[in-house]
Design an enzyme around this catalytic site. Structure first.
Site, short mmCIF file in Angstrom:
data_model
loop_
_atom_site.label_atom_id
_atom_site.label_comp_id
_atom_site.label_asym_id
_atom_site.label_seq_id
_atom_site.Cartn_x
_atom_site.Cartn_y
_atom_site.Cartn_z
N CYS A 27 -5.21 10.91 -2.80
CA CYS A 27 -6.13 9.77 -2.78
C CYS A 27 -5.58 8.73 -3.75
O CYS A 27 -4.37 8.65 -3.94
CB CYS A 27 -7.54 10.21 -3.15
N ALA A 28 -6.43 7.96 -4.38
CA ALA A 28 -5.95 6.86 -5.23
C ALA A 28 -5.25 7.33 -6.49
O ALA A 28 -4.33 6.66 -6.99
CB ALA A 28 -7.12 5.95 -5.60
#
Length: 471
Positions: A27-28
């Site tokens: 993810c981020a």
């Protein structure tokens, strides 16, 4: 040699090798692993890798915090390991195989609300800004607000409600869309379903709550009340899940050459009818009971005890993923009572975690490598993103995490004891004060000071006394 060549090789070895990876995504800021055997992962060695800022297990996934360069790390890891990466949705599906029933339910709930959070936060900020310019008496010796003396600010106040109303009144549209997207149903039909719950043809939910008589659809042998479910969470969730499951089942049995016509009709129309006959009234009743119980608990003579417990355990709930339930409760409280007394405690818990990291920055002020991790973590925590602080610092040392929990509990007691209410969910950190109702901003500011000072002092105290660990 690639940038993370050594670190990638180390992580692959410490995680149990290629054969222990069922799925991997990112993810981020994090690498997300679904492992065949969690026992094979050497957590202590993984956390010792230079670029790793922390690890934790949530929703059946072993997650390794890398930071903003996670996408570069991920690409190098996949190439080195010789595994095929998957998207986050596929990884979540694989991870559910390792979950019990409750964990699966919480995972589904979190996935429904996660796409809605940006809109809800924006709505909270807008309502908070409208508080400042429209409700706080700042001018003419504290007798008038900005909107009362300036046509410009009055226009801004009026205009911003367009966005606030779209987010909160028409929230069911977002919920039914999110459920449709998550379950793989037709998203536009999910949107249409949501619109049928908040259509202008229907009597507004707030008017119904005020005792207004609803018009009806008259079918001769039966009459159905034309009631809207603006801002209602559970009716929209029930309708969304029924629609998605019905469509998915119909796809299995309807021949492909007529499915484009038959499936949308037979999934949408019955669901809309069922939503207004059964699901809507049932969901409204359930939601009212839940919000009433929570509100009564927080405003009762034992509200301080509820606040202390919630403030203390909220951060551990984040680790388990159970905190996703509070989104639905907050939104239901807003619908029933015009605000939420639960969300302010969440903001205070986040602030408390950031304050413990701030204390760790002070304690490790000579350690440049430690500051590279802790300073960004503290900043993001004060802005409502607690993950780097909790998993990268506080849980690593343990005693800062406990100090934050204690500070959060004390701050929550003051918040609930003074009747603090937020207009909506907002930014869960220092900017959260903008979402607090104007008459409670001063006392909430006092709670914020507690959430800053107590964890900071306790963290230093625990470190000096070597409680639960060493500095």
């Amino acid at each position: 040699m690639s940038k993370f060549s050594n670190e990638v090789q180390q992580l692959l070895a410490y995680i149990g090798g290629k054969e222990n990876i069922a799925a991997v995504s990112h993810c981020a800021t994090r690498m997300r692993f679904v492992l065949n055997d969690h026992e094979k992962a050497d957590v202590e060695k993984i956390q010792g890798i230079k670029c790793v800022k922390g690890t934790f297990t949530q929703a059946g996934q072993f997650q390794v915090i890398i930071g903003n360069e996670v996408s570069v790390f991920y690409n190098e890891f996949v190439k080195e390991a010789g595994v095929e990466g998957v998207n986050k949705d596929k990884a979540k599906q694989t991870a559910r195989q390792n979950m019990n029933l409750l964990q699966r339910l919480i995972s589904h709930l979190g996935e429904v609300f996660a796409p809605l959070i940006p809109a809800i936060v924006v709505g909270g900020l807008i309502l908070g800004f409208r508080n400042i310019i429209g409700d706080i008496k700042l001018l003419e010796e504290g007798t008038k607000s900005l909107t009362e003396v300036s046509q410009f600010w009055a226009g801004v106040h009026h205009f911003l409600w367009l966005i606030g109303e779209a987010i909160f009144f028409f929230l069911p549209v977002g919920i039914t869309w999110s459920i449709s997207k998550k379950m793989g149903a037709t998203q536009i039909l999910g949107i249409v379903l949501g619109i049928t719950l908040v259509s202008p043809q229907l009597l507004n939910a707030y008017a119904v709550a005020g005792g207004a008589e609803a018009p009806v659809w008259d079918f001769g042998f039966i009459q159905i009340k034309m009631i809207g479910y603006q801002a209602q969470v559970i009716p929209a969730m029930l309708a969304g899940f029924v629609f998605a499951n019905l469509e998915l089942q119909l796809r299995k049995i309807v021949p492909g050459y007529i499915s484009m016509i038959v499936v949308p009709f037979l999934s949408l129309v019955p669901t809309v009818l069922l939503a207004h006959v059964v699901l809507g009234p049932l969901g409204w009743t359930i939601g009212s009971y839940i919000s009433s119980i929570v509100y009564a608990g927080l405003t009762s003579a034992f509200g301080w005890l509820f606040a202390a417990v919630f403030g203390f355990v909220y951060a551990p709930l984040v680790i388990t993923g159970l905190h996703h339930m509070t989104n639905a409760i907050d939104l239901q409280l807003m619908s029933e009572f015009g605000g939420t007394n639960l969300w302010p405690m969440i903001a205070l818990s986040n602030i408390a975690q950031g304050s413990s990291v701030l204390a760790m920055i002070y304690l490790n002020r000579e350690d440049e490598e430690e500051k590279q991790v802790s300073i960004p973590a503290a900043i993001s925590c004060y802005l409502g993103v607690t993950e780097p602080a909790m998993f990268g610092i506080n849980l690593k040392y343990v005693f800062p995490f406990l100090a934050a929990m204690i500070g959060s509990a004390i701050a929550a007691i003051l918040s609930v004891g003074t009747g603090v209410m937020a207009n909506s969910i907002g930014v869960g950190g220092l900017p959260g004060i903008l979402s607090i109702q104007p008459q409670h901003m001063l006392t909430f500011a006092g709670s914020m000071i507690i959430a800053i000072v107590v964890p900071f002092v306790l963290t230093i105290f625990f470190a000096k006394k070597k409680i639960l660990g060493k500095k």
